[in-house]
Design an enzyme around this catalytic site. Structure first.
Site, PDB file in Angstrom:
ATOM      1  N   GLY A  22       0.766  -1.238   0.000  1.00 59.82           N
ATOM      2  CA  GLY A  22       0.000   0.000   0.000  1.00 59.82           C
ATOM      3  C   GLY A  22       0.799   1.291   0.000  1.00 59.82           C
ATOM      4  O   GLY A  22       0.217   2.372  -0.001  1.00 59.82           O
ATOM      5  N   GLN A  23       2.144   1.202  -0.010  1.00 60.48           N
ATOM      6  CA  GLN A  23       2.917   2.447  -0.053  1.00 60.48           C
ATOM      7  C   GLN A  23       2.546   3.218  -1.325  1.00 60.48           C
ATOM      8  O   GLN A  23       2.200   2.625  -2.328  1.00 60.48           O
ATOM      9  CB  GLN A  23       4.441   2.189  -0.081  1.00 60.48           C
ATOM     10  CG  GLN A  23       4.979   1.510   1.129  1.00 60.48           C
ATOM     11  CD  GLN A  23       5.072   0.017   0.908  1.00 60.48           C
ATOM     12  OE1 GLN A  23       4.224  -0.581   0.254  1.00 60.48           O
ATOM     13  NE2 GLN A  23       6.076  -0.595   1.465  1.00 60.48           N
ATOM     14  N   SER A  24       2.699   4.539  -1.276  1.00 60.72           N
ATOM     15  CA  SER A  24       2.261   5.344  -2.427  1.00 60.72           C
ATOM     16  C   SER A  24       2.949   4.899  -3.718  1.00 60.72           C
ATOM     17  O   SER A  24       2.344   4.915  -4.783  1.00 60.72           O
ATOM     18  CB  SER A  24       2.479   6.834  -2.173  1.00 60.72           C
ATOM     19  OG  SER A  24       3.803   7.067  -1.777  1.00 60.72           O
ATOM     20  N   MET A  63       3.622   1.930  -4.544  1.00 59.66           N
ATOM     21  CA  MET A  63       3.047   0.647  -4.973  1.00 59.66           C
ATOM     22  C   MET A  63       1.626   0.800  -5.530  1.00 59.66           C
ATOM     23  O   MET A  63       1.161  -0.047  -6.276  1.00 59.66           O
ATOM     24  CB  MET A  63       2.963  -0.317  -3.777  1.00 59.66           C
ATOM     25  CG  MET A  63       4.288  -0.692  -3.148  1.00 59.66           C
ATOM     26  SD  MET A  63       5.252  -1.813  -4.158  1.00 59.66           S
ATOM     27  CE  MET A  63       4.143  -3.183  -4.332  1.00 59.66           C
TER      28      MET A  63
END
Length: 173
Positions: free
Chosen positions: A63-65, A67
Site C-alpha cells: 500500500g505504499q504510495s 506501490m
C-alpha cells in the site's frame, strides 16, 4: 484427485494505505496468529477457507504510495475488493478516500462489490464506522454493492464475519 480446483475460491483483493494492517489481517485470518510484518513489497496471497464448501483466494497488495499504481495489475479476476483503513489514523483519511476512489474507477472493478474494513478498532481513539464511512465518501458509491465493518487484525475481532460477508457480496453481485 480432481478436488484441488474446488479449494481455489473467488479472488479477493486486499488494498489500502501502507500501515492499514492488511498483511497482519491476512496472516491472522490464515494462521490465527499475530505475525510480525514488514511493509509489503509486491503482494502476499493465501487461501482462506470459510467452511467445507467455501474458500476465497485473498491477495494482499502493498500500500505504499509508490506501490498503489500497481494495484490495477491485480484486478483481472477480482470478485470483491476489500479496502482496509486504519480507523485510528484520522490524519490519513483524505489520502485513503483518494486511493479508494482511484482504484474503484478502474474499469475491471465496475461491477465488483466493495468491503471496507475499519481496522484497529481496538485502539482508543479509533473512528466509528459512521465516521469512516463519511470520510471515505462511501454513500457516493450508490451504483455498487458495498459494506463497511469494524475489525481488529491484532485481536482477531470481526475478521471471520467480514470475510463471510465478502463471500455473500460476491454471491449477490
Amino acid at each position: 484427485m480432481g478436488q484441488s480446483r474446488s479449494c481455489i475460491g473467488p479472488q479477493v483483493i486486499l488494498v489500502g494505505l501502507d500501515s492499514a494492517g492488511k498483511s497482519t489481517l491476512l496472516a491472522r485470518l490464515l494462521t490465527g496468529q499475530v505475525v510480525e510484518t514488514s511493509p509489503t513489497i509486491g503482494f502476499n496471497v493465501g487461501t482462506l477457507v470459510l467452511d467445507k464448501k467455501t474458500s476465497l483466494t485473498v491477495w494482499d497488495v502493498g500500500g505504499q504510495s509508490s506501490m498503489r499504481p500497481n494495484w490495477k495489475f491485480y484486478l483481472d479476476d477480482c470478485k470483491a475488493l476489500v479496502f482496509v483503513v486504519d480507523s485510528s489514523d484520522r490524519g490519513r483519511m483524505a489520502e485513503a478516500q483518494k486511493a479508494l476512489k482511484k482504484v474503484l474507477s478502474e474499469e475491471k472493478l465496475r461491477r465488483v462489490p466493495l468491503m471496507v474494513l475499519a481496522n484497529k478498532k481496538d485502539l482508543p481513539n479509533s473512528l466509528t464506522i459512521r465516521e469512516v464511512s463519511t470520510q471515505l465518501n462511501l454513500h457516493s458509491y450508490s451504483d455498487r454493492l458495498w459494506e463497511i465493518q469494524a475489525c481488529s487484525a491484532l485481536k482477531g475481532l470481526g475478521l471471520q464475519q467480514a470475510f463471510l460477508s465478502v463471500h455473500k457480496l460476491i454471491k449477490k453481485s
